[in-house]
Design a protein around this motif. Structure first.
Motif, PDB file in Angstrom:
ATOM      1  N   PRO A 650     -36.250 -24.198  -4.167  1.00 10.15           N
ATOM      2  CA  PRO A 650     -36.041 -25.595  -4.540  1.00 10.15           C
ATOM      3  C   PRO A 650     -35.045 -26.233  -3.573  1.00 10.15           C
ATOM      4  N   TYR A 651     -35.271 -27.507  -3.280  1.00  9.30           N
ATOM      5  CA  TYR A 651     -34.398 -28.161  -2.315  1.00  9.30           C
ATOM      6  C   TYR A 651     -33.240 -28.874  -2.993  1.00  9.30           C
ATOM      7  N   SER A 652     -32.054 -28.702  -2.422  1.00  7.98           N
ATOM      8  CA  SER A 652     -30.933 -29.590  -2.746  1.00  7.98           C
ATOM      9  C   SER A 652     -29.977 -29.579  -1.565  1.00  7.98           C
ATOM     10  N   LEU A 653     -29.171 -30.611  -1.470  1.00  2.24           N
ATOM     11  CA  LEU A 653     -28.221 -30.711  -0.363  1.00  2.24           C
ATOM     12  C   LEU A 653     -27.105 -29.685  -0.567  1.00  2.24           C
ATOM     13  N   PRO A 654     -26.938 -28.745   0.352  1.00  2.00           N
ATOM     14  CA  PRO A 654     -25.904 -27.704   0.182  1.00  2.00           C
ATOM     15  C   PRO A 654     -24.504 -28.323   0.118  1.00  2.00           C
ATOM     16  N   GLN A 655     -23.643 -27.722  -0.700  1.00  2.12           N
ATOM     17  CA  GLN A 655     -22.291 -28.245  -0.902  1.00  2.12           C
ATOM     18  C   GLN A 655     -21.226 -27.184  -0.593  1.00  2.12           C
ATOM     19  N   GLU A 656     -21.662 -25.998  -0.178  1.00  3.31           N
ATOM     20  CA  GLU A 656     -20.713 -24.908   0.045  1.00  3.31           C
ATOM     21  C   GLU A 656     -19.725 -25.266   1.153  1.00  3.31           C
ATOM     22  N   VAL A 708     -31.865 -22.450   4.676  1.00  2.00           N
ATOM     23  CA  VAL A 708     -33.085 -23.250   4.583  1.00  2.00           C
ATOM     24  C   VAL A 708     -32.770 -24.660   4.106  1.00  2.00           C
ATOM     25  N   ASN A 709     -31.869 -24.763   3.147  1.00  2.00           N
ATOM     26  CA  ASN A 709     -31.580 -26.108   2.647  1.00  2.00           C
ATOM     27  C   ASN A 709     -30.725 -26.928   3.605  1.00  2.00           C
ATOM     28  N   VAL A 710     -29.879 -26.273   4.372  1.00  2.00           N
ATOM     29  CA  VAL A 710     -29.175 -26.984   5.435  1.00  2.00           C
ATOM     30  C   VAL A 710     -30.215 -27.550   6.402  1.00  2.00           C
ATOM     31  N   PHE A 711     -31.157 -26.707   6.749  1.00  2.00           N
ATOM     32  CA  PHE A 711     -32.184 -27.128   7.702  1.00  2.00           C
ATOM     33  C   PHE A 711     -33.051 -28.253   7.126  1.00  2.00           C
ATOM     34  N   ARG A 712     -33.421 -28.107   5.859  1.00  2.00           N
ATOM     35  CA  ARG A 712     -34.263 -29.152   5.256  1.00  2.00           C
ATOM     36  C   ARG A 712     -33.513 -30.496   5.148  1.00  2.00           C
ATOM     37  N   LEU A 725     -43.258 -34.676  13.074  1.00  2.00           N
ATOM     38  CA  LEU A 725     -42.737 -33.310  13.081  1.00  2.00           C
ATOM     39  C   LEU A 725     -42.010 -33.025  11.771  1.00  2.00           C
ATOM     40  N   SER A 726     -41.265 -33.998  11.294  1.00  2.00           N
ATOM     41  CA  SER A 726     -40.486 -33.798  10.075  1.00  2.00           C
ATOM     42  C   SER A 726     -41.389 -33.579   8.855  1.00  2.00           C
ATOM     43  N   GLU A 727     -42.453 -34.363   8.758  1.00  2.00           N
ATOM     44  CA  GLU A 727     -43.390 -34.166   7.639  1.00  2.00           C
ATOM     45  C   GLU A 727     -43.993 -32.765   7.695  1.00  2.00           C
ATOM     46  N   GLU A 728     -44.361 -32.363   8.883  1.00  2.00           N
ATOM     47  CA  GLU A 728     -45.007 -31.061   9.050  1.00  2.00           C
ATOM     48  C   GLU A 728     -44.068 -29.936   8.602  1.00  2.00           C
ATOM     49  N   MET A 732     -44.230 -27.375   5.454  1.00  2.00           N
ATOM     50  CA  MET A 732     -44.155 -25.945   5.726  1.00  2.00           C
ATOM     51  C   MET A 732     -43.248 -25.214   4.745  1.00  2.00           C
ATOM     52  N   PHE A 733     -42.177 -25.875   4.337  1.00  2.00           N
ATOM     53  CA  PHE A 733     -41.230 -25.247   3.429  1.00  2.00           C
ATOM     54  C   PHE A 733     -41.496 -25.639   1.971  1.00  2.00           C
ATOM     55  N   GLY A 734     -42.720 -26.111   1.741  1.00  2.00           N
ATOM     56  CA  GLY A 734     -43.111 -26.410   0.370  1.00  2.00           C
ATOM     57  C   GLY A 734     -42.383 -27.586  -0.232  1.00  2.00           C
ATOM     58  N   GLY A 735     -41.937 -28.523   0.621  1.00  2.00           N
ATOM     59  CA  GLY A 735     -41.220 -29.686   0.112  1.00  2.00           C
ATOM     60  C   GLY A 735     -42.106 -30.571  -0.739  1.00  2.00           C
ATOM     61  N   GLU A 736     -41.500 -31.207  -1.709  1.00  2.00           N
ATOM     62  CA  GLU A 736     -42.255 -32.095  -2.589  1.00  2.00           C
ATOM     63  C   GLU A 736     -42.602 -33.391  -1.880  1.00  2.00           C
ATOM     64  N   ASP A 737     -43.737 -33.957  -2.272  1.00  2.00           N
ATOM     65  CA  ASP A 737     -44.114 -35.293  -1.827  1.00  2.00           C
ATOM     66  C   ASP A 737     -44.030 -35.391  -0.292  1.00  2.00           C
ATOM     67  N   PHE A 738     -43.609 -36.539   0.232  1.00  2.00           N
ATOM     68  CA  PHE A 738     -43.451 -36.704   1.673  1.00  2.00           C
ATOM     69  C   PHE A 738     -41.962 -36.692   2.014  1.00  2.00           C
ATOM     70  N   VAL A 739     -41.666 -36.252   3.210  1.00  2.00           N
ATOM     71  CA  VAL A 739     -40.261 -36.288   3.604  1.00  2.00           C
ATOM     72  C   VAL A 739     -39.792 -37.743   3.680  1.00  2.00           C
ATOM     73  N   CYS A 740     -40.707 -38.644   4.036  1.00  3.51           N
ATOM     74  CA  CYS A 740     -40.304 -40.050   4.153  1.00  3.51           C
ATOM     75  C   CYS A 740     -40.050 -40.690   2.798  1.00  3.51           C
ATOM     76  N   ARG A 741     -40.345 -39.950   1.714  1.00  2.29           N
ATOM     77  CA  ARG A 741     -40.037 -40.485   0.386  1.00  2.29           C
ATOM     78  C   ARG A 741     -38.893 -39.726  -0.293  1.00  2.29           C
ATOM     79  N   GLN A 742     -38.215 -38.870   0.478  1.00  2.06           N
ATOM     80  CA  GLN A 742     -37.054 -38.169  -0.077  1.00  2.06           C
ATOM     81  C   GLN A 742     -35.868 -39.125  -0.130  1.00  2.06           C
TER      82      GLN A 742
END
Length: 817
Positions: A650-656, A708-712, A725-728, A732-742
RNA sequence: GGGCAAGUGGCGGAACUGGCAGACGCGUAGGUCUCAAAAACCUAUGGGCUUUUGCCCGUGAGGGUUCGAUCCCCUCCUUGCCCACCA
């Protein structure tokens, strides 16, 4: 390192976005609206150029960013489709302008889509479409009703090569803006828009908008407001006078002769009394034959003729003075007549010297024997006003004249009314008819559009091809019904009329009842961000502001400035540092580079080249460097994909609180701030630093989830720049919806702060050492550490410290003797 | 003639608008890999001294303000853009 397959990826996502209507602007949305607009292109046969790509990529990044920030974005595109090149091509090759224009539009549309711009294609407009120009004509009728469109016979700028008149703005150095042919003067009946009525508001409202200062300055100069006085000089032996405009009423006592422009109406009026009428008429004829360039050539010696038999009286001192005509006085400015003050105006000085006219000093401070003294100062030889300074004298002299009914304060503008008639086919017909009985009759609204007929020949004739069309003139008078002798206006409108209101049409592009509904306009307008070339500073941008104010006054819209924020893209030069041109052979073709390097590379490179607003040369090598960056991103995706196996995390913005996450937050911040400030080049540089670091660190961090989440997160902020490239990768990492709608990641300020800094030690302002310390150390703590450094003690030992300057987290400077 | 921008390595450009000049990218050199080359990766890269720790010079030129100037002020030079007989 493996290269990513841009051809496959670009196409795949462009098709998906289009099919899913991902970039549709929603009229019903509750989200905050933002209107991001590009200056729409003229669809030339050459297709898109690198300059289009630059500005369109800029607005596309901003649009994509704002959508991800949760805004409802209107980002439309269309075609400024009327214009001369298509018609000139028709004259040469016999192909109808519609055909070439439509073909060019198809090509532009294809090219624009190949770059992946996030336009709402459902709102595409075309100014040459009758459904559009119907409303251009409708607006003309509104201006006509309001008395803001009028016809008059006037000397106009004529381009013999384009076979049409030109607006003053389209004459550059006495030459046609388009074909560079020398422009000549002609007397013609032409339609004008009364933009001069709006001069003051066009000046004042510039304060309200966030535009580049130089553009505002250019508009101010173009409008050219001068304050001064209108002064009447009675004519000896007549009961009327000559009125002049001057910005220097304080020099009135020094006015030793009058000069009229050759076109001045008074000459015809006084004809009988002019002793040397032949000489005068001869001079008038000669200056008529001169073109604008010759007449305004500064290097040329001034010429003129005295009007013998006519004398004027200086209203200040009752002195009798001579009257001249000279073509250094322009009919179009002020009253077409001047009071000449040779002592304090260099043009008058030059003229007076040549013709031995009296030069009378009335402002102290210069040597009028040598040259005109044009600065202000203390008045002399000015009767009761002597001894005053220029500013005081101005007011006093004006009120003195006012009492006598011989003058008043006055304002003059450089701005002229906008000449909109064009003797050409490929434009919106001016919707009026001429009836032998009723005269000018506007076409009723319900008869619009007045469509362009097809029974025309394209040949250079000096008048519009519409004139010879039989079908076009099949019309009976809308007032009296007669059809004999009734003809349509055969001129078309300047294409700048089409583009003066197009931004309104995007809000409601298919409306057949109104130019756009009031509701739709109020949802989206005014335009929040407008981007295009600086060359439109006094053309399109001034006209569109004028139209907006007219429509506001008529109650159709509720705002007075169309474009709240304006930015200009710089010019992209060829690799040789010269302007791109076919003849130089240094033109970069977007199709080729997109084909070879991919849309994302071209987008990112154009943004990385340098500051958005600067001119900068193209470098294919530099672009390849950008491609390397994108390949690094792609490779990182492959590396991380391997680490995750097939697990979808699952994706979330890392906070570590670890260095890599801190760098991520720092990068997010930099990119966020830079997009908002139009500093795309440094945003990209920050992303390059990020990926280089990730490359270095990727094998040192075991927690795959963080990696992975840092990268995403990085992919999300990269996506406005390199969307395909970003959508692709997102997919690839199973992201929800489109990256342009994150949602755009929200960085944590505390994680963007450095915890260690390089602290600088200066002696007498010269850097002598630096040390790595945690942030937030006090001066005492720093000093203690500093004294242990060899290179510092070396400079301090045995010296007297006069002063210590301590800048927290930055430096300490010892001033020693 | 007037107005407005801008001048930083071999090149495109960074530098929180007074605080380590040259980030990032290109190019170049050397290296790793290779039978070899390309690609990729690593290292170096403003100039000049210096064996090293170091030192000097350096943001178009000259001056000034300041503890400190690419940044502020003055003079000049160069380039680009806009306007230009506008009274």
């Amino acid at each position: 390192m493996k290269e990513y397959e841009h051809k496959k990826i670009d196409k795949k996502w462009q098709q998906i976005w289009e099919k899913e209507k991902v970039f549709k602007a929603d009229d019903e949305s509750d989200k905050e609206k933002v209107y991001v607009l590009d200056m729409f292109p003229y669809p030339s046969a050459d297709g898109l150029h690198t300059g289009h790509l630059l500005s369109y990529t800029g607005t596309d990044i901003v649009s994509r960013y704002l959508r991800m920030k949760g805004k409802n974005v209107l980002h439309p595109i269309g075609w400024d489709a009327f214009g001369l090149p298509a018609e000139n091509f028709a004259i040469k090759k016999g192909v109808h302008p519609r055909e070439t224009t439509w073909r060019s539009i198809d090509n532009f549309r294809r090219q624009i889509k190949s770059v992946g711009f996030s336009y709402d294609w459902d709102r595409e407009i075309n100014t040459a479409d009758p459904g559009y120009y119907k409303w251009t004509q409708w607006i003309f009728l509104k201006l006509y009703e309001k008395g803001l469109a009028y016809k008059k016979k006037a000397p106009v700028n004529w381009c013999d090569s384009c076979q049409t008149v030109l607006a003053r703005e389209q004459v550059i150095d006495g030459r046609c803006e388009r074909c560079k042919n020398q422009v000549i003067q002609k007397e013609l009946e032409q339609w004008f828009f009364k933009i001069t009525d709006y001069a003051d508001r066009l000046i004042k409202d510039l304060e309200k908008v966030d535009w580049p200062e130089p553009i505002k300055q250019m508009q101010l100069n173009w409008i050219g407001k001068s304050e001064g006085a209108l002064i009447k000089f009675p004519l000896q032996g007549f009961d009327f006078s000559v009125e002049v405009f001057t910005t220097r009423p304080d020099t009135l006592f020094g006015a030793t002769y009058l000069v009229l422009a050759p076109e001045h109406a008074l000459i015809e009026q006084l004809k009988e009394r002019i002793e040397n009428i032949d000489e005068v008429e001869n001079y008038i004829q000669k200056s008529k034959e001169k073109n604008e360039l010759e007449r305004t050539d500064l290097a040329k010696e001034k010429t003129g003729v005295e009007i013998k038999g006519i004398r004027a009286v200086n209203p200040a001192n009752g002195e009798e003075i001579s009257v001249w005509i000279a073509d250094y006085v322009l009919m179009g400015y002020g009253t077409g007549a001047i009071m000449a003050v040779p002592a304090h105006d260099s043009r008058d000085w030059e003229f007076a010297r040549k013709y031995n006219l009296p030069i009378k000093e009335v402002v102290k401070g210069g040597d009028i024997e040598k040259e005109a003294y044009i600065d202000k100062g203390i008045l002399v030889n000015s009767g009761e006003f002597s001894g005053l300074d220029s500013e005081q004298a101005k007011e006093k002299i004006i009120s003195h004249l006012k009492e006598k009914g011989l003058g008043e304060a006055g304002v003059s503008y450089r701005l002229r009314d906008w000449l909109i008639s064009r003797q050409r086919y490929w434009g919106a017909p001016i919707p009026v008819i001429y009836c032998p009985v009723c005269g000018i009759v506007p076409v009723p609204e319900e008869e619009l559009p007045v469509e362009l007929p097809d029974d025309v020949d394209f040949k250079p004739t000096g008048y519009s091809p519409l004139k010879d069309s039989k079908s076009f003139h099949k019309v009976s008078c809308y007032k009296c019904g007669r059809d004999e002798g009734v003809v349509r206006e055969s001129d078309t409108m300047d294409t700048f009329v089409d583009s003066s209101w197009y931004f309104l049409r995007y809000t409601d592009p298919r409306n057949s009842q109104e130019f756009a509904s009031k509701d739709k306009i109020s949802i989206w307008c005014p335009v929040d961000l407008y981007v295009g070339g600086a060359e439109h500073a006094v053309l399109h941008l001034l006209y569109a502001r004028f139209f907006t104010k007219v429509l506001y006054d008529l109650g159709y819209i509720d705002f007075e400035e169309p474009f709240l924020k304006l930015r200009n893209q710089g010019m992209i030069l060829g690799e040789d540092g010269q302007k791109m041109s076919k003849s130089r052979g240094n033109v970069i073709n977007p199709d080729e580079i997109i084909e070879v390097y991919g849309a994302d590379t071209v987008r990112v490179y154009e943004m990385f080249m340098g500051p958005f607003e600067d001119s900068k040369p193209w470098s294919t090598k530099g672009m390849i460097g950008v491609r390397r960056f994108l390949d690094k991103v792609w490779n990182m995706a492959q590396i991380l994909k391997k680490k995750t196996d097939s697990n979808v995390l699952p994706y979330s913005l890392p906070q570590e609180d670890i260095p890599l996450v801190r760098l991520l937050h720092k990068t997010v911040k930099k990119v966020t701030v830079d997009i908002e400030e139009f500093r795309f080049n440094t945003a990209i540089s920050a992303m390059m630093i990020f990926i280089n670091n990730l490359n270095r660190e990727v094998d040192n961090i075991d927690d795959v989830k963080i990696l992975v989440n840092v990268f995403r997160s990085f992919i999300i902020i990269l996506s406005p720049f390199a969307p395909h490239l970003s959508e692709e990768i997102w997919e690839m990492f199973g992201g929800e919806d489109f990256v342009c709608r994150q949602m755009w990641p929200i960085y944590r300020e505390d994680l963007t702060q450095e915890d260690e800094i390089e602290f600088v030690v200066q002696i007498n302002g010269k850097m002598r050492a630096s040390l790595r310390v945690p942030t937030g150390l006090s001066q005492e703590e720093i000093e203690e550490k500093v004294m242990q450094i060899n290179n510092v003690s070396k400079y301090l030992d045995g010296k007297q410290i006069n002063k210590k300057i301590f800048v927290p987290n930055r430096l300490i400077n010892f001033v020693v003797k």
